[in-house]
Scaffold this motif. Structure first.
Motif, PDB file in Angstrom:
ATOM      1  N   TYR A   4      79.506  21.210 -10.463  1.00  0.00           N
ATOM      2  CA  TYR A   4      80.760  20.483 -10.580  1.00  0.00           C
ATOM      3  C   TYR A   4      80.552  19.047 -10.131  1.00  0.00           C
ATOM      4  O   TYR A   4      79.761  18.780  -9.231  1.00  0.00           O
ATOM      5  CB  TYR A   4      81.850  21.151  -9.739  1.00  0.00           C
ATOM      6  CG  TYR A   4      82.147  22.557 -10.183  1.00  0.00           C
ATOM      7  CD1 TYR A   4      83.025  22.787 -11.235  1.00  0.00           C
ATOM      8  CD2 TYR A   4      81.530  23.641  -9.574  1.00  0.00           C
ATOM      9  CE1 TYR A   4      83.292  24.088 -11.659  1.00  0.00           C
ATOM     10  CE2 TYR A   4      81.785  24.931  -9.989  1.00  0.00           C
ATOM     11  CZ  TYR A   4      82.668  25.142 -11.040  1.00  0.00           C
ATOM     12  OH  TYR A   4      82.918  26.420 -11.449  1.00  0.00           O
ATOM     13  N   TYR A   6      82.131  15.571  -8.667  1.00  0.00           N
ATOM     14  CA  TYR A   6      83.227  15.080  -7.829  1.00  0.00           C
ATOM     15  C   TYR A   6      83.124  13.568  -7.709  1.00  0.00           C
ATOM     16  O   TYR A   6      82.070  12.974  -7.883  1.00  0.00           O
ATOM     17  CB  TYR A   6      83.169  15.714  -6.434  1.00  0.00           C
ATOM     18  CG  TYR A   6      83.308  17.216  -6.457  1.00  0.00           C
ATOM     19  CD1 TYR A   6      84.537  17.818  -6.239  1.00  0.00           C
ATOM     20  CD2 TYR A   6      82.203  18.019  -6.699  1.00  0.00           C
ATOM     21  CE1 TYR A   6      84.661  19.195  -6.267  1.00  0.00           C
ATOM     22  CE2 TYR A   6      82.315  19.397  -6.740  1.00  0.00           C
ATOM     23  CZ  TYR A   6      83.546  19.983  -6.520  1.00  0.00           C
ATOM     24  OH  TYR A   6      83.663  21.343  -6.549  1.00  0.00           O
ATOM     25  N   SER A  24      85.270  26.095  -6.748  1.00  0.00           N
ATOM     26  CA  SER A  24      85.217  24.849  -7.515  1.00  0.00           C
ATOM     27  C   SER A  24      86.285  23.866  -7.048  1.00  0.00           C
ATOM     28  O   SER A  24      86.110  22.657  -7.144  1.00  0.00           O
ATOM     29  CB  SER A  24      85.395  25.145  -8.996  1.00  0.00           C
ATOM     30  OG  SER A  24      86.685  25.653  -9.240  1.00  0.00           O
ATOM     31  N   LYS A  39      87.854  16.418  -7.872  1.00  0.00           N
ATOM     32  CA  LYS A  39      86.932  17.077  -8.797  1.00  0.00           C
ATOM     33  C   LYS A  39      87.147  16.518 -10.193  1.00  0.00           C
ATOM     34  O   LYS A  39      88.271  16.402 -10.667  1.00  0.00           O
ATOM     35  CB  LYS A  39      87.165  18.590  -8.795  1.00  0.00           C
ATOM     36  CG  LYS A  39      86.100  19.341  -9.600  1.00  0.00           C
ATOM     37  CD  LYS A  39      86.189  20.839  -9.367  1.00  0.00           C
ATOM     38  CE  LYS A  39      87.254  21.481 -10.238  1.00  0.00           C
ATOM     39  NZ  LYS A  39      86.872  21.478 -11.672  1.00  0.00           N
TER      40      LYS A  39
END
Ligand SMILES: [Zn+2]
Length: 71
Positions: A4, A6, A24, A39
């Motif tokens: 993920y 960010y 997540s 995110k």
């Protein structure tokens, strides 16, 4: 394990973390130690869908194929 991406709103840095999908949306800390992060949408591409326009096929042996009809 999915990755993920960010973005830190304190320093503007973007970083990636590999973490379980269940985490997540858990708070992430940027490499500089800030915890004001958001995110980003996953950039993981599954089966790219390139939609580049294909060049139009040029008809060979047409009028302007060297016959001199175009001046
Ligand atoms: Zn930061």
């Amino acid at each position: 394990m999915p990755r993920y991406e960010y973005r830190c709103r304190s320093c503007g840095d973007t970083f990636e973390l590999s973490r379980p999908m269940a985490e997540s949306s858990a708070p992430a800390t940027c490499p500089s130690g800030h915890d004001d992060t958001v995110k980003l949408l996953s950039t993981v591409a599954v089966g790219g869908s390139a939609s580049a326009p294909a060049p139009a096929p040029r008809a060979g042996g047409g009028c302007c194929g060297g016959g001199g009809c175009c001046g």
